[in-house]
Design a protein around this motif. Sequence first.
Motif, PDB file in Angstrom:
ATOM      1  N   UNK A 247      15.488  82.957  33.333  1.00  0.00           N
ATOM      2  CA  UNK A 247      15.294  84.203  34.095  1.00  0.00           C
ATOM      3  C   UNK A 247      13.905  84.214  34.724  1.00  0.00           C
ATOM      4  N   UNK A 248      12.879  83.839  33.923  1.00  0.00           N
ATOM      5  CA  UNK A 248      11.511  83.881  34.429  1.00  0.00           C
ATOM      6  C   UNK A 248      11.270  82.821  35.503  1.00  0.00           C
ATOM      7  N   UNK A 249      12.006  81.724  35.419  1.00  0.00           N
ATOM      8  CA  UNK A 249      11.776  80.638  36.371  1.00  0.00           C
ATOM      9  C   UNK A 249      12.620  80.773  37.625  1.00  0.00           C
ATOM     10  N   UNK A 250      13.877  81.264  37.467  1.00  0.00           N
ATOM     11  CA  UNK A 250      14.791  81.256  38.611  1.00  0.00           C
ATOM     12  C   UNK A 250      15.201  82.649  39.074  1.00  0.00           C
ATOM     13  N   UNK A 251      14.946  83.665  38.264  1.00  0.00           N
ATOM     14  CA  UNK A 251      15.308  85.050  38.622  1.00  0.00           C
ATOM     15  C   UNK A 251      16.720  85.110  39.230  1.00  0.00           C
ATOM     16  N   UNK A 252      17.721  84.633  38.469  1.00  0.00           N
ATOM     17  CA  UNK A 252      19.075  84.534  39.018  1.00  0.00           C
ATOM     18  C   UNK A 252      19.806  85.876  39.016  1.00  0.00           C
ATOM     19  N   UNK A 253      20.930  85.907  39.752  1.00  0.00           N
ATOM     20  CA  UNK A 253      21.834  87.058  39.709  1.00  0.00           C
ATOM     21  C   UNK A 253      22.790  86.935  38.536  1.00  0.00           C
ATOM     22  N   UNK A 254      23.091  85.691  38.182  1.00  0.00           N
ATOM     23  CA  UNK A 254      24.113  85.461  37.149  1.00  0.00           C
ATOM     24  C   UNK A 254      23.809  84.194  36.352  1.00  0.00           C
ATOM     25  N   UNK A 255      24.052  84.278  35.047  1.00  0.00           N
ATOM     26  CA  UNK A 255      23.978  83.110  34.171  1.00  0.00           C
ATOM     27  C   UNK A 255      25.403  82.853  33.678  1.00  0.00           C
ATOM     28  N   UNK A 256      25.911  81.661  33.927  1.00  0.00           N
ATOM     29  CA  UNK A 256      27.269  81.298  33.515  1.00  0.00           C
ATOM     30  C   UNK A 256      27.184  80.306  32.357  1.00  0.00           C
ATOM     31  N   UNK A 257      27.886  80.609  31.276  1.00  0.00           N
ATOM     32  CA  UNK A 257      27.841  79.761  30.087  1.00  0.00           C
ATOM     33  C   UNK A 257      29.190  79.093  29.847  1.00  0.00           C
ATOM     34  N   UNK A 258      29.172  77.770  29.743  1.00  0.00           N
ATOM     35  CA  UNK A 258      30.399  77.028  29.472  1.00  0.00           C
ATOM     36  C   UNK A 258      30.198  76.073  28.310  1.00  0.00           C
ATOM     37  N   UNK A 295      34.476  80.435  34.243  1.00  0.00           N
ATOM     38  CA  UNK A 295      35.841  80.878  34.570  1.00  0.00           C
ATOM     39  C   UNK A 295      36.787  79.704  34.791  1.00  0.00           C
ATOM     40  N   UNK A 296      36.240  78.565  35.173  1.00  0.00           N
ATOM     41  CA  UNK A 296      37.099  77.430  35.482  1.00  0.00           C
ATOM     42  C   UNK A 296      37.320  76.608  34.223  1.00  0.00           C
ATOM     43  N   UNK A 297      38.518  76.164  34.019  1.00  0.00           N
ATOM     44  CA  UNK A 297      38.824  75.392  32.823  1.00  0.00           C
ATOM     45  C   UNK A 297      38.650  73.906  33.066  1.00  0.00           C
ATOM     46  N   UNK A 298      39.671  73.151  32.731  1.00  0.00           N
ATOM     47  CA  UNK A 298      39.596  71.693  32.786  1.00  0.00           C
ATOM     48  C   UNK A 298      39.408  71.131  34.186  1.00  0.00           C
ATOM     49  N   UNK A 299      39.694  71.946  35.231  1.00  0.00           N
ATOM     50  CA  UNK A 299      39.550  71.437  36.597  1.00  0.00           C
ATOM     51  C   UNK A 299      38.143  71.616  37.153  1.00  0.00           C
TER      52      UNK A 299
END
Lengths: 325, 325
Positions: A247-258, A295-299
């Motif tokens: 967050x401090x480095x990129x100030x993103x809108x969204x963090x996606x965890x997979x 949100x994306x699975x195996x593909x």
Amino acid sequence: MATTYIAADLGGTQIRTGRFDHNLNLLQRENTLTRANDGLAPTLERLMTYIDKVMPSDRRDAAGIGISSPGPLNPKTGVIIAPPNLPGWHDVPLADIISAEFGLPVFVGNDANVAALAEASKGAAQGHRHVVYITISTGIGSGVICDGRLLTGRGGLAAELGHMPILVGDECVSSVELEAAGPAIARRARQAIAAGRQTTITELVGGELAHVDAQVVGAAAAAGDALAIELLAYAGRIIGLAIVAALHLFNPEIVVLGGGVTKTGALLFDPMRATVKQHVLDESYLDGLRIESAALGGDVALVGAAALAATDGGNMDISALDKLF
Amino acid sequence: MATTYIAADLGGTQIRTGRFDHNLNLLQRENTLTRANDGLAPTLERLMTYIDKVMPSDRRDAAGIGISSPGPLNPKTGVIIAPPNLPGWHDVPLADIISAEFGLPVFVGNDANVAALAEASKGAAQGHRHVVYITISTGIGSGVICDGRLLTGRGGLAAELGHMPILVGDECVSSVELEAAGPAIARRARQAIAAGRQTTITELVGGELAHVDAQVVGAAAAAGDALAIELLAYAGRIIGLAIVAALHLFNPEIVVLGGGVTKTGALLFDPMRATVKQHVLDESYLDGLRIESAALGGDVALVGAAALAATDGGNMDISALDKLF
């Protein structure tokens, strides 16, 4: 105008290929075992055979080929440097080899960067321009999209959040990956058991400590085992600190965890979110911030490889993809 | 065509303004005390007066105004949020106010980002497209240029390397800034002295522990004081870990180090470089990497503010600047 993209996912276990239309919809997919231990030439041969299987009948309909590969690799030159799970691959100019075979532009990206592009194109981060993607499994990989463009750095080695050093104790330097990836969770479980800690993990593996992995720890935690819950909380806290850094480095809108470890759910995510709230520098970093599961699975690798082809290797702004849709 | 850029450096102590030609050469400079304690309106008035002093006689010759300001601020909206050293400033739409006064486009950037742009335009990182700039003084600020563009993130809060969390001990979360900026070095010195450690630092401040600062520690270290040398080595090691993180995240061509604490020289830099070598993931991150001292002196904020104006607030690729020269 050529409006078909060819995608390949070169993994340590499987080779998967696909043909995508201009909206990045998957039209055809193929897959085979990588059999990486056969060595470089047979694996390359197999990759080319399976790319050929998804080629359009008129090759001029294909605009380009995107390939997701294990790193380290250089996306600027398309050279695969020396992936641990592709034995015999050393400085292989994969983009040039595939391009010479098929007469098409070829773009190569490391699997985490490609997955980030996939999630930003068709997944959880669709429509966002400032995206941090983190995948937590046997390692911790990540990909970052800064203002619409994939962050690669001078030689394509950027965005390795898992390799941020962290101090543990006053002297010992560790990293996010060494503290929070699946093998780290398993290692801490084995250490605790060896030190005499009572836990249902021991029963779950029939006393075979070598069989302890993050999945087993997750199962024990879900059933209420105190040690397993502590171990996931520790990993969640470390991942939370990595997110604070992101967050401090990129100030993103969204963090996606997979990644597999995130399947352990709330027992990992709750301590993670608490750590983010506790240690973020300022509330403004959290304004409108979303932290979401992939949100994306195996593909995911195939979609990302197609997106890589559609954005000239991630060099084009991802808004170019929106225009496709 | 308007080819003059107006720059302002709004600091806690001084307001400095300048007029630059299209090659970013400084043609005229003015300065005055900020007297921030007078509050918002008088400080704004003073800023506008000193911008007016460097305006070209024909205002149409000015292409835009760049302003370096203490953060936090939003470079997208030009709003100054609440800088600690500008009391009374809360959500001030500085770009709009200055733009309305002078009828010119106005771009606002935080001081560390502006300094990064300056070093990449006319300083140590000139000609580079992947740049990490770190300034170490009473705080640790940083600015990052990713593939030619200033990294700002969604709301302009990105590139805060000093606020990367690091674990110290198993439980305590600290940050690079809290461990390695000037006040941290001074704090550790006072703690050691209070604990009975013999050191020449005590004599240098005449027994007044409140007078211990990083500069005094630097002087003691230069004269061979063992404690002072240890303290600089610890700070160097923490900064080294921050650089390792920056290498893994941004894969830059060059890391530029500025700020008063870096004046302590080799006693800080040697442990820093040793830490980078020891903990970098792979030698390829170091291939051709330069770690250098900042080249621009007191004019860094003015040069950067002019570069900010010349690149539409850092949104344009910095190669646009090369075309100017």
